[in-house]
Design a protein around this motif. Structure first.
Motif, PDB file in Angstrom:
ATOM      1  N   MET A  42      23.734  51.201  39.594  1.00 16.59           N
ATOM      2  CA  MET A  42      23.842  49.750  39.681  1.00 16.59           C
ATOM      3  C   MET A  42      23.741  49.129  38.302  1.00 16.59           C
ATOM      4  O   MET A  42      22.762  49.347  37.597  1.00 16.59           O
ATOM      5  CB  MET A  42      22.727  49.196  40.561  1.00 16.59           C
ATOM      6  N   ARG A  43      24.763  48.411  37.949  1.00 17.87           N
ATOM      7  CA  ARG A  43      24.689  47.564  36.760  1.00 17.87           C
ATOM      8  C   ARG A  43      24.638  46.121  37.244  1.00 17.87           C
ATOM      9  O   ARG A  43      23.713  45.398  36.986  1.00 17.87           O
ATOM     10  CB  ARG A  43      25.875  47.788  35.842  1.00 17.87           C
ATOM     11  N   GLN A  44      25.679  45.727  37.997  1.00 13.86           N
ATOM     12  CA  GLN A  44      25.715  44.385  38.560  1.00 13.86           C
ATOM     13  C   GLN A  44      25.486  44.409  40.076  1.00 13.86           C
ATOM     14  O   GLN A  44      25.334  43.372  40.694  1.00 13.86           O
ATOM     15  CB  GLN A  44      27.051  43.721  38.262  1.00 13.86           C
ATOM     16  N   GLY A  45      25.509  45.589  40.684  1.00 11.13           N
ATOM     17  CA  GLY A  45      25.253  45.712  42.109  1.00 11.13           C
ATOM     18  C   GLY A  45      26.486  45.797  42.985  1.00 11.13           C
ATOM     19  O   GLY A  45      26.368  45.899  44.197  1.00 11.13           O
ATOM     20  N   LEU A  47      28.904  48.165  43.349  1.00  5.16           N
ATOM     21  CA  LEU A  47      29.059  49.436  44.056  1.00  5.16           C
ATOM     22  C   LEU A  47      28.072  49.543  45.212  1.00  5.16           C
ATOM     23  O   LEU A  47      28.432  49.835  46.347  1.00  5.16           O
ATOM     24  CB  LEU A  47      28.869  50.611  43.093  1.00  5.16           C
ATOM     25  N   LYS A  48      26.829  49.268  44.930  1.00  2.00           N
ATOM     26  CA  LYS A  48      25.763  49.381  45.921  1.00  2.00           C
ATOM     27  C   LYS A  48      25.953  48.395  47.072  1.00  2.00           C
ATOM     28  O   LYS A  48      25.739  48.732  48.232  1.00  2.00           O
ATOM     29  CB  LYS A  48      24.426  49.138  45.230  1.00  2.00           C
ATOM     30  N   ASN A  49      26.378  47.197  46.769  1.00  2.00           N
ATOM     31  CA  ASN A  49      26.444  46.129  47.768  1.00  2.00           C
ATOM     32  C   ASN A  49      27.752  46.054  48.541  1.00  2.00           C
ATOM     33  O   ASN A  49      27.878  45.214  49.434  1.00  2.00           O
ATOM     34  CB  ASN A  49      26.156  44.788  47.104  1.00  2.00           C
ATOM     35  N   THR A  50      28.730  46.887  48.216  1.00  2.00           N
ATOM     36  CA  THR A  50      30.003  46.843  48.945  1.00  2.00           C
ATOM     37  C   THR A  50      30.199  48.059  49.836  1.00  2.00           C
ATOM     38  O   THR A  50      31.307  48.323  50.285  1.00  2.00           O
ATOM     39  CB  THR A  50      31.205  46.723  47.987  1.00  2.00           C
ATOM     40  N   ARG A  51      29.147  48.790  50.103  1.00  2.00           N
ATOM     41  CA  ARG A  51      29.288  49.965  50.974  1.00  2.00           C
ATOM     42  C   ARG A  51      29.759  49.531  52.357  1.00  2.00           C
ATOM     43  O   ARG A  51      29.481  48.417  52.808  1.00  2.00           O
ATOM     44  CB  ARG A  51      27.983  50.725  51.058  1.00  2.00           C
ATOM     45  N   GLU A  52      30.481  50.425  53.004  1.00  2.00           N
ATOM     46  CA  GLU A  52      31.002  50.142  54.342  1.00  2.00           C
ATOM     47  C   GLU A  52      30.569  51.255  55.282  1.00  2.00           C
ATOM     48  O   GLU A  52      30.707  52.437  54.960  1.00  2.00           O
ATOM     49  CB  GLU A  52      32.530  50.066  54.309  1.00  2.00           C
ATOM     50  N   VAL A  60      29.838  56.584  55.688  1.00  2.00           N
ATOM     51  CA  VAL A  60      29.355  55.525  54.801  1.00  2.00           C
ATOM     52  C   VAL A  60      30.249  55.630  53.578  1.00  2.00           C
ATOM     53  O   VAL A  60      30.296  56.664  52.920  1.00  2.00           O
ATOM     54  CB  VAL A  60      27.879  55.721  54.404  1.00  2.00           C
ATOM     55  N   THR A  61      30.993  54.569  53.288  1.00  2.00           N
ATOM     56  CA  THR A  61      31.996  54.592  52.223  1.00  2.00           C
ATOM     57  C   THR A  61      31.656  53.562  51.158  1.00  2.00           C
ATOM     58  O   THR A  61      31.258  52.447  51.479  1.00  2.00           O
ATOM     59  CB  THR A  61      33.394  54.276  52.803  1.00  2.00           C
ATOM     60  N   TYR A  62      31.842  53.969  49.920  1.00  2.00           N
ATOM     61  CA  TYR A  62      31.722  53.058  48.783  1.00  2.00           C
ATOM     62  C   TYR A  62      33.143  52.851  48.268  1.00  2.00           C
ATOM     63  O   TYR A  62      33.692  53.720  47.588  1.00  2.00           O
ATOM     64  CB  TYR A  62      30.802  53.665  47.718  1.00  2.00           C
TER      65      TYR A  62
END
Length: 126
Positions: A42-45, A47-52, A60-62
């Motif tokens: 996480m730099r800005q979040g 990747l972490k916050n767009t998981r599906e 669980v997909t990023y």
């Protein structure tokens, strides 16, 4: 002496979110995603916050275009198609955040995951 039982295994499994129901699998996928959050780079979040999480709980997909190289932990270079350079990425929040986040989470939190799924399904963790 006669004993007659009327047990429906399908009904028992369904009541615990197993069998034909996807409830337990969806719960498991959500728990994996929740427990993996502190391990995802996480730099800005983004990747972490767009998981599906798939509706049936199977994946669980990023979806970010850079997710794969963040997961592998190697720097990519060159023009398309890019290639791995063999150099390790550096991560903000390391050593907790970094590559192979789901595997590292399982190594650290497998017991917590097992307990929460057992509680959800009405079972006991081993």
């Amino acid at each position: 002496m006669r004993v007659k039982t009327n047990i429906s295994p399908a009904a028992i499994l369904r009541s615990r979110g197993l069998g034909d129901s996807d409830r337990a699998r969806v719960f498991l996928a959500n728990e994996v995603a929740r427990l993996s959050d502190p391990y995802v780079p996480m730099r800005q979040g983004t990747l972490k916050n767009t998981r599906e999480i798939a509706g049936d709980g199977r994946t669980v997909t990023y979806p970010q275009p850079y997710a794969h190289y963040q997961y592998t932990g190697e720097v990519m270079a060159g023009r398309a198609p890019k290639h791995y350079t063999g150099k390790a990425l550096t991560y903000h929040g390391a050593p907790m955040r970094g590559p192979n986040w789901n595997k590292r989470m399982l190594a650290d939190r497998k017991g917590d995951l097992t307990q929460s799924v057992a509680r959800f399904t009405g079972g006991r963790p081993k």
